[in-house]
Scaffold this active site. Structure first.
Site, PDB file in Angstrom:
ATOM      1  N   GLU A  28      11.030  -3.769   7.541  1.00  0.00           N
ATOM      2  CA  GLU A  28       9.836  -3.999   8.441  1.00  0.00           C
ATOM      3  C   GLU A  28       8.749  -4.990   7.496  1.00  0.00           C
ATOM      4  O   GLU A  28       8.920  -4.588   6.824  1.00  0.00           O
ATOM      5  CB  GLU A  28       9.043  -3.172   8.712  1.00  0.00           C
ATOM      6  CG  GLU A  28       9.708  -2.223   9.883  1.00  0.00           C
ATOM      7  CD  GLU A  28       8.154  -1.245  10.833  1.00  0.00           C
ATOM      8  OE1 GLU A  28       7.130  -0.950  10.375  1.00  0.00           O
ATOM      9  OE2 GLU A  28       8.594  -0.401  11.237  1.00  0.00           O
ATOM     10  N   THR A  69      -2.201   0.843  10.820  1.00  0.00           N
ATOM     11  CA  THR A  69      -0.673   0.639  10.775  1.00  0.00           C
ATOM     12  C   THR A  69      -0.491  -0.465  11.639  1.00  0.00           C
ATOM     13  O   THR A  69      -1.802  -1.039  12.501  1.00  0.00           O
ATOM     14  CB  THR A  69      -0.349   2.168  11.765  1.00  0.00           C
ATOM     15  OG1 THR A  69       1.445   1.897  11.777  1.00  0.00           O
ATOM     16  CG2 THR A  69      -1.261   1.957  13.038  1.00  0.00           C
ATOM     17  N   THR A  70       0.628  -0.827  12.182  1.00  0.00           N
ATOM     18  CA  THR A  70       0.481  -1.712  12.514  1.00  0.00           C
ATOM     19  C   THR A  70       0.329  -1.551  14.171  1.00  0.00           C
ATOM     20  O   THR A  70       0.438  -0.623  15.200  1.00  0.00           O
ATOM     21  CB  THR A  70       2.137  -2.292  13.537  1.00  0.00           C
ATOM     22  OG1 THR A  70       2.574  -1.782  11.817  1.00  0.00           O
ATOM     23  CG2 THR A  70       2.566  -3.414  13.751  1.00  0.00           C
ATOM     24  N   ARG A 123       0.895  -1.069  -0.131  1.00  0.00           N
ATOM     25  CA  ARG A 123      -0.360  -0.145  -0.188  1.00  0.00           C
ATOM     26  C   ARG A 123       0.818   0.846   0.092  1.00  0.00           C
ATOM     27  O   ARG A 123       0.697   2.351  -0.777  1.00  0.00           O
ATOM     28  CB  ARG A 123      -1.288   0.294   1.113  1.00  0.00           C
ATOM     29  CG  ARG A 123       0.035  -0.374   2.335  1.00  0.00           C
ATOM     30  CD  ARG A 123      -1.237   0.905   3.388  1.00  0.00           C
ATOM     31  NE  ARG A 123      -1.998  -0.777   4.197  1.00  0.00           N
ATOM     32  CZ  ARG A 123      -2.380  -0.865   5.115  1.00  0.00           C
ATOM     33  NH1 ARG A 123      -2.202  -0.005   6.045  1.00  0.00           N
ATOM     34  NH2 ARG A 123      -3.035  -2.653   5.856  1.00  0.00           N
TER      35      ARG A 123
END
Ligand code: PXP
Length: 240
Positions: A70, A100-101, A49
């Site tokens: 990451e 997000t994470t 993305r």
């Protein structure tokens, strides 16, 4: 002094907003490095993305400090990491619909998979970091997996509003950093850190590196990326 690594994913997010070719995340590297950053961080997501395969290849070529990739612990990412050879791979959980994470890895569930996964990176001389919550059992499992680093997820601390919640989350991070260091792990931290809340985290001397993206790139819109990185580093220096 604690090292500052800049997560540049948002530059690619802005490019993808127009599916165009600017801004180019590759151009941020020399600006960050000349401003004093110790490393460049990017997250190659399964859905591409923001950062894509071309970006990663070029980021590897131009990064002179340290490239931290990451990624989720998938076979596809393992192959890519072994080709691109970042200095560090930070393994993160990845959910398709998240913005997000959203949390650390759950090593109680994934340690069997990771036990087979991690050596294939390390045999290419890539150091490995596990993004985990500040929890003792997670730290012990990270140690058992033989990784060099953990990255402590600071999201709960960053999201806390009431003073007593901030204090509790800070204590968890400080204790986790101390414990991990006592087990021989190197400690990074990140997620949700900004020019204000990073200051207390900088008091935790066991944390060697911070990975910061959103707040620095947000400030960069107004003052430029060079200034935004230097302003963050001024805060790091005050707490050195
Ligand atoms: N560390 C990890 C593992 C992350 O996933 C992220 C966000 O991509 C960061 C650090 C940086 O977080 P932020 O953009 O909130 O500074």
């Amino acid at each position: 002094m604690t090292k500052l690594c800049i997560n540049i994913d948002h530059v690619a997010t802005l490019r993808e907003a127009r599916a165009a070719n600017e801004p180019d995340p590759v151009h941020t590297v020399s600006v960050c490095e000349l401003a004093g950053a110790s490393g460049i961080v990017c997250h190659l997501r399964e859905d591409r993305r923001h950062i894509n395969d071309r970006d990663l290849r070029l980021l590897r070529e131009v990064t002179k400090t340290k490239l931290d990739l990451e990624m989720a612990a998938t076979e596809e990412m393992k192959t890519i990491a072994r080709e691109v050879l970042p200095e560090l791979v930070t393994l993160v959980p990845e959910r398709r619909l998240e913005l997000t994470t959203e949390g650390g890895l759950d090593l109680t569930r994934s340690h069997l998979h990771l036990r087979d996964y991690i050596p294939a990176l390390q045999e290419k001389e890539i150091e490995v970091s596990l993004f985990i919550d500040p929890v003792k059992t997670q730290i012990e499992l990270a140690r058992d997996l033989g990784v060099e680093y953990i990255e402590i997820h600071t999201g709960e601390y960053a999201n806390a509003i009431r003073e007593k919640d901030v204090e509790r989350e800070w204590q968890r991070i400080a204790e986790a950093a101390r414990y991990a260091t006592s087990l021989g792990l190197k400690v990074n931290a990140g997620h949700g850190l900004n020019y204000l809340n990073v200051q207390r985290i900088l008091e935790i001397k066991e944390i060697g590196e911070m990975s910061i993206g959103h707040s620095i790139l947000s400030r960069a819109i107004f003052v430029g990326l060079d200034r935004a990185v230097r302003d963050m580093l001024d805060i790091f220096r005050l707490h050195a």
